[in-house]
Enzyme design. Structure first.
Site, PDB file in Angstrom:
ATOM      1  N   ASP A   1     123.620 -23.117  37.301  1.00 35.62           N
ATOM      2  CA  ASP A   1     122.805 -23.599  38.418  1.00 35.62           C
ATOM      3  C   ASP A   1     123.462 -23.351  39.780  1.00 35.62           C
ATOM      4  O   ASP A   1     122.817 -23.575  40.809  1.00 35.62           O
ATOM      5  CB  ASP A   1     122.535 -25.103  38.271  1.00 35.62           C
TER       6      ASP A   1
ATOM      7  N   CYS B   1     149.775 -30.744  68.104  1.00 37.03           N
ATOM      8  CA  CYS B   1     150.545 -30.947  66.875  1.00 37.03           C
ATOM      9  C   CYS B   1     149.946 -30.104  65.748  1.00 37.03           C
ATOM     10  O   CYS B   1     150.671 -29.439  64.993  1.00 37.03           O
ATOM     11  CB  CYS B   1     150.551 -32.419  66.476  1.00 37.03           C
TER      12      CYS B   1
ATOM     13  N   ASP C   1     116.185 -28.615  36.917  1.00 34.47           N
ATOM     14  CA  ASP C   1     116.745 -28.012  35.705  1.00 34.47           C
ATOM     15  C   ASP C   1     116.462 -28.963  34.541  1.00 34.47           C
ATOM     16  O   ASP C   1     116.262 -30.171  34.745  1.00 34.47           O
ATOM     17  CB  ASP C   1     118.243 -27.800  35.889  1.00 34.47           C
TER      18      ASP C   1
ATOM     19  N   CYS D   1     148.002 -35.159  68.391  1.00 37.78           N
ATOM     20  CA  CYS D   1     146.983 -34.429  69.149  1.00 37.78           C
ATOM     21  C   CYS D   1     146.774 -33.050  68.550  1.00 37.78           C
ATOM     22  O   CYS D   1     147.427 -32.660  67.574  1.00 37.78           O
ATOM     23  CB  CYS D   1     147.406 -34.306  70.611  1.00 37.78           C
TER      24      CYS D   1
ATOM     25  N   ASP E   1     122.912 -29.103  37.238  1.00 36.58           N
ATOM     26  CA  ASP E   1     124.213 -29.661  36.848  1.00 36.58           C
ATOM     27  C   ASP E   1     125.182 -28.633  36.301  1.00 36.58           C
ATOM     28  O   ASP E   1     126.380 -28.893  36.222  1.00 36.58           O
ATOM     29  CB  ASP E   1     124.019 -30.747  35.787  1.00 36.58           C
TER      30      ASP E   1
END
Length: 830
Positions: A705, A113, A515, A110, A701
């Site tokens: 960027d 914990c 891009d 729970c 990527d």
């Protein structure tokens, strides 16, 4: 001590609640009071909790821990975890000497914990952050092993009774199986109990028409109670515990009216059996539990199916690898590998780490990572990813990234993050459900009071019907199940969801900024054309260029890497933004821009045509020209056409020079172009479009960027791109093709439609059923069927999102040739 804590342990052990064995007199001081303990393990843990000032744990918890196993030397049990190889394999370096690590913890029940672990372990000097996910029992830790070794953290967790284990792919699978098995136990018991109680009820109903005597009727009533009470208490505990947890947290969860209706129907029927007269509802309550469990099981299966990709990715690595050593190949575990090692991978084997092919040629199946079903040819110098399967051939792999640093591990971490993130649509549904629960409870109370004045015998069945028929289960389940199924559907397309809020924003996008380098084009450059000037041997010119570019880390060097024959080169050097130079067989050569060559020749040579050209020369003579191109990715044209057909405005923003960017833009038919953009320029472009009222998606990527990905309304990054780009992205696109991006734009509106459909279906059902139930037209057994049916309808409607069809562009991309790399075009001229 609160009433909550006392009720949990009763007269047993104060810590774990188990009965105290006869003759055992062990106690611990908790909050200034002596509390009885069943063993020295509980005494030690309870004392640790009290001494740390965390005794409020006993007030917050809503489930009892297992009895801890006390050991004399906890740190010694985990000392092997401090080995560098273990840390490199299971942890990921962060910043300032910190490492991120996930541990599977036992006995996490729970939020209390999680609170205890956070306070007790988080107080260690080297622990910067610790977060416990109660739903799957994992602890995510950010720590400095120089200040606090991992063994110390593990020992402290074990001393609290939460024994840790290094996270393994099988841990989640085992939890899923346990969860399904437990749910099936509840369903089987409820189903058998329902059949028995219904048969008794049927006999009682038939007997009433045939003049059954009172003693026999009493017998069927008692035996129905004997079967129904244990069945309801056992199979319904899932709902009772959930309702109790939300109540002690001061919230109104959807299980509150469910649990209240169950217990009210059950114990009122028990009371009537012994002390009163009137109808009993043993058959209705057992049937209600059974149908409700069926609905919850459907939700469980949908949620686990959505996590199948995560589990499959985590399990995809092999257990061991064949490392090449001085004495030949040897089988070692992945923990024993390190960057720079060379391993052999043959047909039918899985690649154990990210790296480059040192020798050999193989057909690689990257379907698990990219969704591409066609194996691809990979040759010497190509980069391959951990988790990919070698379908044909054999290679020697030089390892570059291992363990938590691989692309595979990054994707798994991203999926973990997405699973714990609750999007705005789900939060809104939760808030609506909470208000509706309060409305249902109020409506049930008013209905009961009104019917008590009209017909007291109808008060109880009306209250039960209102509570059951208007339970907001469908409302609370419809949105999260739809999002989970959508995640599965996107994963089948090869698009992984990092931030689920993007599913809501994607249909609102009006502009897309793309891009160029590494996104629309491949990151590896190619020689598009070669022209000889003062030389007559094209192959030798390529080999000379390959050797010279060996010392360069510029992207242009990737175009010449395949022509490097490994021969000797002396005095090799690289000049930033100019070129490379070196001595080969006693002759000095340069390869680079015209201005760099002009330093030797005295004048700048004229480039032979449009494009990006580099020149090869010795001290006195221009020898050759090479045009270096960045080939378009598969699906680039289909992406642009798909986005344009959807009515989106497309922009191309790149840091490359204008002539290269214009060439790509012309080839793809993109009108809005920005070249020579710094990261700040790209971000400024997006912000300007947003200021004009546009909703902007960014696809990139690279490291440059990252700022614009963070600033866009929706951001997409390629999985093979830079780590920082992936961390800033809302969606991560796997594989090398781009058609799946336009497919994601097509699927996102379906997600929004299904979420809205589920909300409308849920509200319509509740708005229609509630007045009929309050008017006394809906008996409790029909209410149970109606409520369960509404939950199943929204779950099945949401499940359609995980069965999306592959788009035409995606089919073309997946059915492309096995090896699509373009052969360099050469036109030797005098």
């Amino acid at each position: 001590m609160s009433q909550t804590g006392h009720q949990l342990h009763g007269d047993g052990c104060w810590h774990c609640g188990e009965p105290i064995p006869a003759g055992v007199q062990i106690s611990a001081s908790i909050g200034g009071h002596d509390r009885a303990m069943c063993c020295h393990g509980c005494q030690t843990v309870a004392t640790l909790i009290d001494q740390a000032g965390l005794d409020r744990y006993y007030e917050f918890r809503d489930a009892l821990p297992d009895r801890p196993e006390l050991k004399d030397s906890e740190v010694a049990d985990f000392i092997a975890w401090d080995r560098t190889a273990v840390l490199e394999h299971y942890a990921k370096p962060d910043c300032d000497g910190l490492y991120r690590l996930s541990l599977v913890l036992e006995n996490v029940h729970c939020t209390a914990c999680a609170w205890l672990i956070h306070r007790f372990v988080g107080a260690l000097p080297g622990v910067a952050e610790i977060r416990v996910d109660v739903s799957d029992g994992r602890g995510h830790i950010l720590f400095n092993p120089e200040r606090t070794p991992l063994s110390t953290i593990a020992a402290r967790l074990a001393s609290l009774g939460y024994r840790p284990h290094l996270d393994s792919p099988l841990a989640g699978e085992a939890r899923n199986k346990t969860e399904r098995r437990q749910m099936l136990k509840y369903i089987v018991v409820a189903g058998l109990g329902m059949m028995q109680v219904m048969s008794f009820a049927l006999s009682k109903y038939i007997g009433a028409w045939q003049g059954m005597d009172e003693q026999t009727e009493r017998f069927f009533l008692l035996i129905s109670m004997v079967v129904a009470v244990p069945v309801c208490l056992y199979s319904g505990q899932l709902f009772y515990k959930s309702a109790w947890r939300t109540l002690i947290q001061g919230r109104m969860g959807m299980d509150v009216p469910v649990a209240f209706a169950m217990l009210l129907a059950l114990f009122s029927s028990v009371f009537i059996t012994f002390f009163g007269s009137g109808p009993v509802y043993f058959d209705s309550v057992v049937m209600f539990i059974f149908f409700l469990l069926l609905g919850r099981y459907a939700v469980l299966v949908a949620r686990q199916n959505a996590g199948q990709l995560h589990s499959a990715l985590a399990r995809s690595l092999p257990v061991q690898a064949r490392r090449l050593g001085e004495d030949g190949p040897e089988m070692v575990t992945l923990v024993e590998l390190s960057a720079g090692d060379r391993v052999q991978v043959g047909s039918g084997e899985t690649i154990p780490a990210d790296g480059r092919i040192a020798s050999g040629s193989v057909m690689v199946d990257e379907s698990l990572l990219s969704g591409e079903s066609i194996p691809r040819r990979r040759v010497e110098g190509d980069r391959v990813l951990a988790g990919s399967l070698v379908r044909e051939g054999q290679m020697t792999l030089e390892i570059e990234e291992l363990g938590q640093s691989t692309t595979l591990s990054g994707i798994v971490r991203m999926l973990d993050q997405a699973r714990t993130y609750k999007p705005r649509m789900a939060l809104m549904a939760d808030r609506l459900a909470a208000w509706f629960v309060a409305f249902v409870l109020t409506g049930a109370t008013i209905s009961g009071l009104v019917w008590w004045q009209i017909d007291p015998a109808m008060a109880l069945p009306v209250v039960l019907a209102v509570l059951v028929v208007s339970c907001p289960c469908a409302l609370a389940l419809g949105t999260p199940v739809a999002l989970a199924s959508a995640a599965r559907g996107f994963a089948r397309l090869g698009v992984l969801i990092s931030r689920p809020d993007a599913l809501e924003k994607l249909p609102q996008i009006t502009h897309v900024v793309l891009d160029k380098t590494g996104t629309l084009t491949l990151p590896e450059m190619r020689i598009g054309e070669a022209r000889l000037v003062g030389f007559d041997d094209l192959d030798k010119a390529r080999r000379l260029a390959g050797r010279l570019e060996r010392v360069s880390r510029h992207p242009v060097a990737t175009a010449f890497a395949r022509y490097d024959d490994g021969g000797a080169i002396d005095q090799a050097s690289s000049t930033t933004a100019a070129g490379v130079s070196g001595t080969i067989d006693g002759v000095e050569y340069r390869l680079g821009k015209p201005a760099f060559i002009a330093e030797w020749l005295g004048e700048s040579p004229i480039e032979p045509g449009p494009g990006q050209w580099v020149a090869l020369a010795d001290r006195n003579t221009l020898l050759a020209w090479f045009r270096v191109d960045s080939p378009l990715r598969e699906g680039a044209q289909a992406l642009v056409e798909g986005l344009r057909s959807s009515g989106l405005e497309i922009w191309l923003a790149s840091g490359d020079r204008a002539e290269n960017v214009d060439r790509v833009a012309a080839e793809l038919g993109i009108v809005n172009v920005r070249s020579a953009c710094a990261p700040a320029d790209k971000l400024a472009l997006v912000q300007r479009l947003q200021a004009e009222g546009a909703r902007v998606a960014m696809v990139g990527d690279g490291i440059n960027d990252a700022p614009v990905l963070a600033g866009a309304d929706v951001s997409m990054a390629l999985a093979e791109g830079a780590d920082i780009a992936r961390t800033q992205a809302d969606l991560v696109v796997t594989g090398k093709g781009l058609s799946r991006i336009s497919a994601a734009f097509d699927l996102a509106p379906r997600v929004r439609r299904v979420v809205r459909q589920n909300l409308v279906l849920s509200f319509s059902y509740n708005a229609t059923a509630l007045p009929f139930a309050a008017a006394g037209f809906v008996p409790p057994w029909l209410a149970a069927i109606g409520m369960s049916a509404s939950s199943l309808v929204v779950v099945l409607n949401a499940y359609r999102l995980g069965r999306n069809e592959v788009t035409r562009g995606e089919k073309e991309e997946r059915s492309g040739p096995a090896d699509t790399r373009p052969a360099p075009a050469t036109v030797p001229t005098a």
